[in-house]
Design an enzyme around this catalytic site. Structure first.
Site, PDB file in Angstrom:
ATOM      1  N   HIS A 705     -13.259 -42.135 -30.863  1.00  0.00           N
ATOM      2  CA  HIS A 705     -13.012 -40.944 -29.912  1.00  0.00           C
ATOM      3  C   HIS A 705     -13.604 -41.495 -27.900  1.00  0.00           C
ATOM      4  CE1 HIS A 705     -13.081 -39.251 -33.698  1.00  0.00           C
ATOM      5  NE2 HIS A 705     -11.348 -38.843 -33.666  1.00  0.00           N
ATOM      6  N   CYS A 737     -12.242 -44.380 -37.217  1.00  0.00           N
ATOM      7  CA  CYS A 737     -10.400 -43.764 -37.342  1.00  0.00           C
ATOM      8  C   CYS A 737      -9.497 -44.794 -36.482  1.00  0.00           C
ATOM      9  CB  CYS A 737     -10.946 -42.538 -36.529  1.00  0.00           C
ATOM     10  SG  CYS A 737      -9.175 -41.716 -36.496  1.00  0.00           S
TER      11      CYS A 737
END
Ligand code: GLN
Ligand code: ZN
Length: 769
Positions: A705, A737
């Site tokens: 992120h 992710c």
């Protein structure tokens, strides 16, 4: 006369006007005065829509520039130190700084002088709020006049307005105490005087009623929090206006007596989520109180079954008379704005649906029917509702016997792999021949502007299917080449062809419908447009096989197939209301099972099935957990277990609060799970102290992120920590992710360091051996 009201209306605008204005403002392209004007026009338009739909009492305070919880924090003066400028009152700039953070240099997150407040999910919805930050010496003072200004605005336009507040207990419960050893509840006595001031001021501005939302009454609450309710509302009792306490997202259950007897003037209950509390509440509500029935689902897009709802309304009207109010179950924030914009939806599907505007009309009709059952508008509305229910009940697009029969025939043997993990992992190791600490990624690579433009051109018919395919294949070749250069062990094709991990599959399944403008706010200016499950689901043909086969042809390394799991498909869609969630998840699971089988037949040795939303499906009350986990785990097993021993199943989840559900995660029996752990500094691994996770696991070693490039050393440290708890031969190395929001340069740099970290650990193992 029953009063028709709503608990809140979507603020984003039917054409996402607020989103567009906010983003322009943040880019410096729209001044503050213009932005304020957009807000004012939207509020006026939304009040007008609700008024014209027939509501008697309109919500004020449901509008927010970013998030309604954040607005409350400003109202109460809960502004963390890092966003305060001494002597200055907070401004819109302060609000956006709290929401988005402020960067000092080069926009890099690590360079931020002020990190944004944390975002988290609002109960079990897909809406995210900004978590209030409480200090031990927290003080509260009225510091933001938006609610009063907007009340004055609504009244100036001539509307009967009902201000909406988040209640003191819910507000405190949603916040986070900064630092050790103090209980948020201790702040209540300091907070209540500010609520008193707010209520006095609303009364002075002419409000007759205020709605005070206390959705935590539908949760399991510790005893001290329950006790605090009575104390708090006794103190607020003296404010000179009537108070409606609103509960939603579930039943009151053990809090029913507490909620019914609070010293306020009315109670709202959610009869969509918890219809069973209806008869009991009629007996328990004191004779002086208004009861507001939430009969129209504020969380979904289906038309209300008015006939069914009317049976409740009539019974309640007989007992309550004028004390009966009718409303949606919760704020309409969680559904799209107006069905009128859906001009491309087929005519039949359209008749089945209702968005916020239509839901207000349904509420108004139910209220009217309480006292005027024979009014022509009521009779006509009921006839339409009956016809809609009948058409849905009989539609062959919804009810597909072949799907039902296949599901009914699922046997236990389809819910488990043929052999236990310990045996099949040997077959997989032999087939894949991977090094220790194998490296991989979660699936997506940067979604560049070029990819988006190609997809847009294809959708608009400006790019032929062949040219689009060629463009996506070029992206795959590019992604494969980079992964080979980086030296990753298990490759992915990069997901360039996917707009969204749910919609991409939904579009290829039977049983789904799509809206053009069915946007729902997720956080700030971010909106999602969930697909709608309208009927029984099946897969007409392969969905990903050509892409994966093409990708595999570009490399000798193993290529992972990449799918979205049944629970995530369900959680991120608007679901049906005529069958339960488990049935829908299982139908999705059968469709995915077919895809898994086709991938396997095409030679894919590793298939990842993402379950990003697995944990968020957990019911709000503990009592619902076991039931959910059973069908959710079985749905995953149903989609994943039809493969040979030597085919390796991966899954991925992007959060780390697993401790409470770790045995369910283990029961999914994926061969490899990749998870988020980097942001939580491997807190997750604590869970492994108590529970011996049996299969392979890839704890995310860096936070995708952020554009920050992690060093090999920090990733080595994390992996060494992991190796303390999990045998090294079961550890994988991966980011936490997918990489679609990142750019290529930072992605390559971060992955190069990740590969270096894995190589370092491999050398260490060789030396040790
Ligand atoms: N495979 C998906 C990706 O890499 C997973 C996304 C997610 O977990 N949210 O983007
Ligand atoms: Zn993820």
């Amino acid at each position: 006369m029953a009063i028709a009201h709503s608990l809140g209306f979507p603020r984003i605008g039917a054409q996402r006007e607020l989103k567009i204005a906010l983003e322009a403002h943040w880019k410096g392209e729209l001044g503050e005065a213009e932005l304020l004007g957009v807000g004012r026009r939207l509020r006026a338009a939304h009040w007008r829509l609700q008024h014209d739909a027939g509501l008697d009492l309109l919500p004020v305070g449901d509008f927010a520039w970013y998030d309604q919880v954040l607005t409350h924090s400003l109202m109460f003066g809960v502004v963390p130190e890092r966003f305060r400028t001494p002597g200055d009152a907070p401004t819109l700039t302060t609000l956006f700084a709290m929401a988005r953070g402020v960067s000092t240099c080069c926009g890099a997150r690590h360079g931020e002088a002020q990190v944004a407040s944390e975002l988290t999910k609002w109960f079990d919805t897909n809406y995210h709020y900004l978590v209030p930050e409480f200090e031990r010496d927290q003080t509260f003072a009225l510091g933001w006049t938006q609610l009063f200004d907007e009340l004055a605005e609504a009244r100036a336009l001539g509307y009967s307005a009902k201000p909406v507040l988040i209640g003191p207990l819910t507000y405190l419960r949603l916040g986070k105490a900064q630092g050790e050893g103090f209980d948020k509840l201790e702040l209540l006595d300091r907070l209540l005087p500010v609520y008193g001031e707010v209520l006095d001021r609303l009364a002075a501005l002419g409000a007759e009623w205020v709605q005070i939302d206390e959705p935590i009454l539908a949760l399991d609450l510790p005893q001290d929090w329950k006790n605090a309710f009575e104390r708090a509302y006794n103190l607020l009792h003296r404010a000179p206006l009537k108070k409606l306490v609103a509960t939603y997202f579930g039943g009151l259950e053990d809090n029913l007596g507490l909620a019914a007897n609070l010293p306020v003037d009315g109670l709202h209950i959610d009869l969509v989520r918890a219809p069973d509390q209806f008869p009991t509440i009629l007996d328990r509500i004191p004779a002086y109180k208004v009861l507001s029935l939430g009969l129209v689902n504020g969380r979904n897009v289906w038309r209300c079954d008015l006939e069914k709802a009317l049976a409740v309304v009539h019974e309640a009207a007989a007992r309550l008379g004028d004390r009966l109010w009718i409303a949606p179950s919760c704020s309409l924030l969680h559904c799209p704005v107006d069905l009128a914009a859906e001009t491309e939806l087929d005519a039949e599907t359209r008749t089945w649906l209702a968005f916020a505007v239509q839901k207000c009309e349904e509420v108004a009709l139910l209220a009217r029917a309480a006292t005027e059952p024979d009014a022509p508008a009521v009779v006509a509305g009921l006839a339409v509702s009956r016809a809609v229910q009948a058409s849905r009940a009989a539609s062959p697009r919804i009810h597909r016997p072949a799907v039902r029969e296949r599901l009914a025939a699922v046997g236990d043997d389809q819910l488990r792999r043929a052999t236990p993990f310990a045996e099949r992992i040997e077959a997989q190791r032999a087939r894949l021949a991977l090094p220790a600490y194998p490296t991989t990624t979660i699936g997506s690579f940067p979604q560049t502007p070029a990819i988006r433009l190609a997809r847009q051109a294809f959708r608009q018919g400006k790019l032929s299917a062949a040219d689009y395919t060629e463009a996506m294949q070029a992206e795959i070749r590019h992604a494969v080449r980079i992964q080979e250069q980086l030296g990753l062990d298990v490759l992915v094709h990069g997901e360039a062809e996917r707009n969204d991990m749910v919609e991409y599959f939904a579009e290829q399944l039977d049983g789904y419908a799509f809206t053009r403008n069915g946007w729902v706010q997720s956080y700030g200016s971010r909106c999602v447009k969930p697909a709608v499950i309208i009927g029984d689901i099946s897969r007409p043909g392969p969905m990903t096989v050509d892409w994966i086969r093409y990708a595999q042809q570009q490399t000798d390394k193993p290529m992972k197939g990449m799918l979205t799991g049944p629970v995530t498909m369900l959680m991120w869609s608007f679901a049906r209301e005529d069958v339960d969630r488990a049935t829908q998840a299982w139908q999705l699971a059968l469709a995915i099972r077919d895809e898994v089988s086709d991938l396997e037949a095409a030679g894919t040795g590793i298939i990842q099935i993402d379950e990003a939303a697995f944990r968020e499906g957990l019911p709000l009350r503990r009592s619902g957990w076991a039931g959910y986990l059973k069908w959710a785990v079985e749905a995953f097993r149903l989609c994943s277990s039809g493969v040979d021993d030597a085919t390796q199943i991966h899954t991925h989840m992007c959060y780390s609060e697993f401790n409470e559900v770790i045995d369910a995660i283990a029961a999914m029996d994926a061969d490899v799970i990749t998870i988020e752990t980097s942001r939580s500094r491997m807190e997750l691994l604590e869970a492994f102290r108590a529970f011996d996770y049996p299969n392979d696991i890839g704890p995310g070693v860096y936070d995708i992120h952020s554009p920050r490039i992690p060093t090999p050393e920090e990733m080595i440290l994390l992996l060494e920590k992991a190796a303390d708890r999990i045998p090294a031969e079961r550890l994988w190395v991966n980011p936490d992710c997918g990489l679609k929001t990142r750019g290529w340069p930072e992605t390559e740099a971060a992955l190069a360091n990740m590969v270096a970290a894995a190589r370092h650990l491999r050398r260490g193992r060789q030396v040790a051996a």
